[in-house]
Design a protein around this motif. Structure first.
Motif, mmCIF file in Angstrom:
data_model
loop_
_atom_site.group_PDB
_atom_site.id
_atom_site.type_symbol
_atom_site.label_atom_id
_atom_site.label_comp_id
_atom_site.label_asym_id
_atom_site.label_seq_id
_atom_site.Cartn_x
_atom_site.Cartn_y
_atom_site.Cartn_z
ATOM 1 N N ILE A 98 0.835 -1.202 0.000
ATOM 2 C CA ILE A 98 0.000 0.000 0.000
ATOM 3 C C ILE A 98 0.871 1.254 0.000
ATOM 4 C CG2 ILE A 98 -1.638 1.357 1.373
ATOM 5 C CD1 ILE A 98 -2.871 -1.276 2.308
ATOM 6 N N ALA A 99 1.969 1.219 0.786
ATOM 7 C CA ALA A 99 2.871 2.370 0.850
ATOM 8 C C ALA A 99 3.536 2.624 -0.495
ATOM 9 C CB ALA A 99 3.936 2.143 1.923
ATOM 10 N N VAL A 100 3.913 1.556 -1.179
ATOM 11 C CA VAL A 100 4.563 1.704 -2.492
ATOM 12 C C VAL A 100 3.580 2.270 -3.514
ATOM 13 C CG1 VAL A 100 5.621 0.466 -4.414
ATOM 14 C CG2 VAL A 100 6.251 -0.118 -2.067
ATOM 15 N N VAL A 101 2.389 1.700 -3.556
ATOM 16 C CA VAL A 101 1.381 2.199 -4.500
ATOM 17 C C VAL A 101 0.993 3.627 -4.141
ATOM 18 C CG1 VAL A 101 -0.975 1.896 -5.351
ATOM 19 C CG2 VAL A 101 0.487 -0.100 -4.985
ATOM 20 N N GLY A 102 0.898 3.903 -2.854
ATOM 21 C CA GLY A 102 0.532 5.250 -2.414
ATOM 22 C C GLY A 102 1.568 6.296 -2.749
ATOM 23 N N SER A 103 2.819 5.854 -2.988
ATOM 24 C CA SER A 103 3.875 6.808 -3.341
ATOM 25 C C SER A 103 3.663 7.415 -4.719
ATOM 26 C CB SER A 103 5.249 6.125 -3.281
ATOM 27 O OG SER A 103 5.364 5.134 -4.291
ATOM 28 N N LEU A 104 2.729 6.862 -5.485
ATOM 29 C CA LEU A 104 2.376 7.467 -6.775
ATOM 30 C C LEU A 104 1.760 8.844 -6.554
ATOM 31 C CD1 LEU A 104 0.822 4.362 -8.572
ATOM 32 C CD2 LEU A 104 3.048 5.412 -9.049
ATOM 33 N N PHE A 105 1.198 9.034 -5.359
ATOM 34 C CA PHE A 105 0.617 10.324 -4.999
ATOM 35 C C PHE A 105 1.625 11.070 -4.119
ATOM 36 C CE2 PHE A 105 -2.710 7.142 -5.454
ATOM 37 C CZ PHE A 105 -3.508 7.717 -6.431
ATOM 38 N N SER A 106 2.625 11.629 -4.752
ATOM 39 C CA SER A 106 3.685 12.338 -4.032
ATOM 40 C C SER A 106 3.954 13.679 -4.693
ATOM 41 C CB SER A 106 4.976 11.500 -4.011
ATOM 42 O OG SER A 106 5.451 11.289 -5.325
ATOM 43 N N PHE A 107 4.709 14.517 -3.986
ATOM 44 C CA PHE A 107 5.075 15.817 -4.560
ATOM 45 C C PHE A 107 6.548 16.085 -4.275
ATOM 46 C CE2 PHE A 107 3.202 16.304 -0.378
ATOM 47 C CZ PHE A 107 4.083 17.125 0.293
ATOM 48 N N PRO A 108 7.275 16.632 -5.260
ATOM 49 C CA PRO A 108 8.716 16.866 -5.090
ATOM 50 C C PRO A 108 9.007 18.146 -4.315
ATOM 51 C CG PRO A 108 8.018 17.528 -7.287
ATOM 52 C CD PRO A 108 6.808 16.947 -6.620
ATOM 53 N N VAL A 109 9.993 18.051 -3.408
ATOM 54 C CA VAL A 109 10.452 19.214 -2.656
ATOM 55 C C VAL A 109 11.960 19.087 -2.455
ATOM 56 C CG1 VAL A 109 10.279 20.534 -0.525
ATOM 57 C CG2 VAL A 109 8.251 19.397 -1.429
ATOM 58 N N PHE A 110 12.725 19.989 -3.059
ATOM 59 C CA PHE A 110 14.184 20.017 -2.910
ATOM 60 C C PHE A 110 14.842 18.657 -3.186
ATOM 61 C CE2 PHE A 110 12.845 23.497 -0.014
ATOM 62 C CZ PHE A 110 13.488 24.542 -0.663
ATOM 63 N N GLY A 111 14.385 17.996 -4.231
ATOM 64 C CA GLY A 111 14.984 16.725 -4.608
ATOM 65 C C GLY A 111 14.380 15.520 -3.926
ATOM 66 N N SER A 112 13.533 15.736 -2.930
ATOM 67 C CA SER A 112 12.870 14.615 -2.259
ATOM 68 C C SER A 112 11.455 14.461 -2.814
ATOM 69 C CB SER A 112 12.791 14.860 -0.750
ATOM 70 O OG SER A 112 11.919 15.952 -0.472
ATOM 71 N N LYS A 113 10.892 13.279 -2.626
ATOM 72 C CA LYS A 113 9.519 13.032 -3.039
ATOM 73 C C LYS A 113 8.700 12.730 -1.789
ATOM 74 C CE LYS A 113 10.368 11.421 -7.746
ATOM 75 N NZ LYS A 113 10.147 10.326 -8.738
ATOM 76 N N CYS A 114 7.914 13.708 -1.366
ATOM 77 C CA CYS A 114 7.120 13.565 -0.151
ATOM 78 C C CYS A 114 5.850 12.763 -0.446
ATOM 79 C CB CYS A 114 6.753 14.932 0.408
ATOM 80 S SG CYS A 114 8.209 15.907 0.886
ATOM 81 N N ALA A 115 5.663 11.673 0.300
ATOM 82 C CA ALA A 115 4.519 10.779 0.081
ATOM 83 C C ALA A 115 3.727 10.628 1.376
ATOM 84 C CB ALA A 115 5.006 9.420 -0.418
ATOM 85 N N PRO A 116 2.628 11.346 1.529
ATOM 86 C CA PRO A 116 1.830 11.278 2.768
ATOM 87 C C PRO A 116 1.326 9.876 3.104
ATOM 88 C CG PRO A 116 1.209 13.190 1.464
ATOM 89 C CD PRO A 116 2.113 12.360 0.601
ATOM 90 N N VAL A 117 1.049 9.066 2.074
ATOM 91 C CA VAL A 117 0.528 7.720 2.326
ATOM 92 C C VAL A 117 1.530 6.884 3.125
ATOM 93 C CG1 VAL A 117 -0.253 5.570 1.260
ATOM 94 C CG2 VAL A 117 -0.949 7.760 0.290
ATOM 95 N N GLN A 118 2.822 7.098 2.880
ATOM 96 C CA GLN A 118 3.849 6.369 3.624
ATOM 97 C C GLN A 118 3.738 6.636 5.122
ATOM 98 O OE1 GLN A 118 6.782 4.173 2.658
ATOM 99 N NE2 GLN A 118 6.225 3.922 4.806
ATOM 100 N N HIS A 119 3.437 7.865 5.483
ATOM 101 C CA HIS A 119 3.352 8.225 6.893
ATOM 102 C C HIS A 119 2.062 7.687 7.515
ATOM 103 C CE1 HIS A 119 6.748 10.575 5.760
ATOM 104 N NE2 HIS A 119 6.020 11.320 4.940
ATOM 105 N N LEU A 120 1.022 7.626 6.715
ATOM 106 C CA LEU A 120 -0.216 6.978 7.158
ATOM 107 C C LEU A 120 0.056 5.513 7.490
ATOM 108 C CD1 LEU A 120 -3.257 6.250 7.289
ATOM 109 C CD2 LEU A 120 -3.260 6.249 4.795
ATOM 110 N N VAL A 121 0.755 4.821 6.594
ATOM 111 C CA VAL A 121 1.082 3.413 6.790
ATOM 112 C C VAL A 121 2.000 3.237 8.006
ATOM 113 C CG1 VAL A 121 2.289 1.436 5.784
ATOM 114 C CG2 VAL A 121 0.735 2.794 4.377
ATOM 115 N N ASN A 122 2.935 4.163 8.186
ATOM 116 C CA ASN A 122 3.829 4.102 9.345
ATOM 117 C C ASN A 122 3.051 4.052 10.654
ATOM 118 O OD1 ASN A 122 6.090 4.182 7.720
ATOM 119 N ND2 ASN A 122 6.623 6.295 8.199
ATOM 120 N N VAL A 123 2.086 4.941 10.788
ATOM 121 C CA VAL A 123 1.304 5.016 12.021
ATOM 122 C C VAL A 123 0.466 3.750 12.204
ATOM 123 C CG1 VAL A 123 -0.505 6.266 13.257
ATOM 124 C CG2 VAL A 123 1.242 7.535 12.003
ATOM 125 N N VAL A 124 -0.166 3.302 11.132
ATOM 126 C CA VAL A 124 -1.001 2.100 11.222
ATOM 127 C C VAL A 124 -0.162 0.893 11.649
ATOM 128 C CG1 VAL A 124 -2.400 0.462 9.911
ATOM 129 C CG2 VAL A 124 -2.705 2.907 9.548
#
Length: 207
Positions: A61-87
């Motif tokens: 789910i975290a990998v698929v959710g990374s499709l919904f990310s946004f670039p910032v200073f060379g990084s790709k911020c993926a909110p779904v990853q943090h959702l999965v982290n907490v769960v």
């Protein structure tokens, strides 16, 4: 578009049920006899298999959710990853959550869906969220752990990686703290809705 929290809770419930079914089928296939002196060993093994299956699904789910990310200073911020982290932190514990974060970051990099900054950006939050929840026994501790672990600790640890590994000369110690905080806060807010629903429905007690 994000699914409603109740819908996601139902999906997680189905995942847990599937994990339990997998364990039951494995027992049937191997002809395991639940004898008096084997109860503890089998219970430990069942828990291990259930956590492994659940963690694997959450990694996907975290990998698929990374499709919904946004670039910032060379990084790709993926909110779904943090959702999965907490769960994962509040269900399978800190070390499984850490393994999930590492596996998801590795797969994302192999598939060009993330950058090397995904490792500190996800692993720190997953581990700290799991540890604080394990010893604090309250959901808010997991939220604090994810935000602090990812946004502050992970953001600062990303600096040497960006400078030495990625060759980003513009990177500084606090360059990634704000964008990581934005990303983790977004994912954590969704996680709050989901985990509170899981708590109310008794789903967390099944781990």
């Amino acid at each position: 578009m994000a699914l409603p929290s109740k819908g996601i809770t139902v999906i997680l419930c189905l995942i847990v049920t599937s994990s339990n079914n997998y364990v039951a089928k494995a027992q049937t296939h191997e002809g395991v006899n639940m004898k008096e002196n084997q109860t503890n060993n089998n219970g430990t093994r069942n828990t291990y298999v259930k956590k492994m299956v659940f963690t694997a699904i959450m990694t996907a789910i975290a990998v698929v959710g990374s499709l919904f990310s946004f670039p910032v200073f060379g990084s790709k911020c993926a909110p779904v990853q943090h959702l999965v982290n907490v769960v994962c932190a509040v269900t399978v514990g800190p070390w499984w959550a850490l393994g999930q974060a590492f596996a998801a970051s590795l797969i994302r990099n192999l598939l060009a869906l993330g950058s090397p900054l995904a490792f500190p950006g996800s692993m720190c939050g997953a581990l700290l969220a799991g540890l604080l929840y394990k010893y604090g026994k309250k959901l808010p501790w997991a939220y604090v752990g994810e935000v602090v672990g990812t946004g502050i600790i992970g953001g600062m640890l990303s600096f040497p990686i960006a400078r030495l590994v990625m060759g980003n000369e513009a990177a500084a110690l606090f360059t990634f703290v704000v964008p990581f905080l934005i990303s983790t806060c977004g994912g954590t807010l969704i996680a709050i809705l989901i985990t509170v629903s899981m708590k109310k429905t008794g789903l967390l007690d099944r781990f």
